[in-house]
Design a protein around this motif. Sequence first.
Motif, short mmCIF file in Angstrom:
data_model
loop_
_atom_site.label_atom_id
_atom_site.label_comp_id
_atom_site.label_asym_id
_atom_site.label_seq_id
_atom_site.Cartn_x
_atom_site.Cartn_y
_atom_site.Cartn_z
N THR A 173 8.61 -13.49 -7.32
CA THR A 173 9.88 -12.77 -7.39
C THR A 173 10.18 -12.16 -6.02
N ARG A 174 11.45 -12.17 -5.64
CA ARG A 174 11.87 -11.59 -4.35
C ARG A 174 13.03 -10.65 -4.59
N ALA A 175 12.96 -9.45 -4.02
CA ALA A 175 14.03 -8.46 -4.13
C ALA A 175 14.55 -8.14 -2.74
N ARG A 176 15.88 -8.13 -2.61
CA ARG A 176 16.51 -7.89 -1.31
C ARG A 176 17.58 -6.80 -1.44
N VAL A 177 17.74 -6.03 -0.37
CA VAL A 177 18.92 -5.18 -0.25
C VAL A 177 20.03 -6.07 0.28
N TYR A 178 21.07 -6.27 -0.55
CA TYR A 178 22.10 -7.25 -0.23
C TYR A 178 23.24 -6.64 0.59
N SER A 179 23.68 -5.45 0.21
CA SER A 179 24.78 -4.82 0.93
C SER A 179 24.78 -3.33 0.66
N VAL A 180 25.42 -2.59 1.56
CA VAL A 180 25.43 -1.12 1.49
C VAL A 180 26.84 -0.62 1.77
N VAL A 191 21.27 -4.52 -4.87
CA VAL A 191 19.95 -5.15 -4.80
C VAL A 191 20.00 -6.47 -5.55
N SER A 192 19.58 -7.53 -4.89
CA SER A 192 19.53 -8.85 -5.51
C SER A 192 18.07 -9.22 -5.77
N VAL A 193 17.76 -9.59 -7.00
CA VAL A 193 16.41 -9.99 -7.39
C VAL A 193 16.45 -11.45 -7.83
N SER A 194 15.60 -12.27 -7.24
CA SER A 194 15.58 -13.70 -7.58
C SER A 194 14.16 -14.14 -7.85
#
Length: 276
Positions: A173-180, A191-194
């Motif tokens: 699993t990968r979690a990213r901060v997508y936009s602020v 936060v996008s989790v894939s």
Amino acid sequence: MRPGPWLLLSLLLSVSAAARERSGGPTLQRRTLVLPARFGELPPLTIHVAAGVATFIQLEVPVGPGTPRLPEGEARIRLVPVHGGSWILVPGTNLAEGEQVPLTLDGGPGAGPLRFSLVTRPGEADVQVRVVRVGTSADEDAAESLARQLLATPEARVTHVVPRQVMLDSGRTRARVYSVLWMGRRLFAVVSVSRYGDRAWTWKLVQVRLRATLLDGVLLEWPVRLLSGASGVGRQRHVFTSLIPEGASHLEIALDGEDAPGGFQPLPGEEEPTSP
């Protein structure tokens, strides 16, 4: 005559500071932890302990009449009561890497137990920990409404888009901060989790915490309002929002799973937010 509790506290904290100066030990931290509203459903709050460093714990939340409980037979850590709702932890030795010692005490009437996890981390130790209850502000409902609109917007586009910084990568699993998005001191972030391939979900985002340094040097940690969108094929989206304290700096974010809290990392774009 036995020394009073505040004299005992002063002596222990002085000894901790002196020991650190002599040995070049860990940096001593003063932290304020905001208790989440759903505390019983989330990972325990973490307290950093180190050999020879006394940690003063001050609970500014309702608690039961009992005292904190360590695991039966745990002799490495002394618990010294100071007064109602306050104790001193005195570790005789560092805990092993990755080891977590639970500390539990009864909550107030109708509340579940308060759970903490004692750990030893290189380079840092808590000399003072205040635990306070989460507060509310008048604009929280309006902020939640905007967060729901962000969830409904394709790709949750916002004014300030930052690089997709990876906050967590477990191999599945990968979690990213997508936009602020910044609106004054109000922060919104996506936060996008894939997940990789067709594998089942092995990690679930249950809480987001922020940490900032206040003007007096205290580290403030608090849970933010988190909203989750509908899960797609191999992907989840979440939006969180919080009002940042006046004068706070060095903003960091931690993504907590069901079983363990995440580590703090700098929030992208925190230093120079773009005006909407």
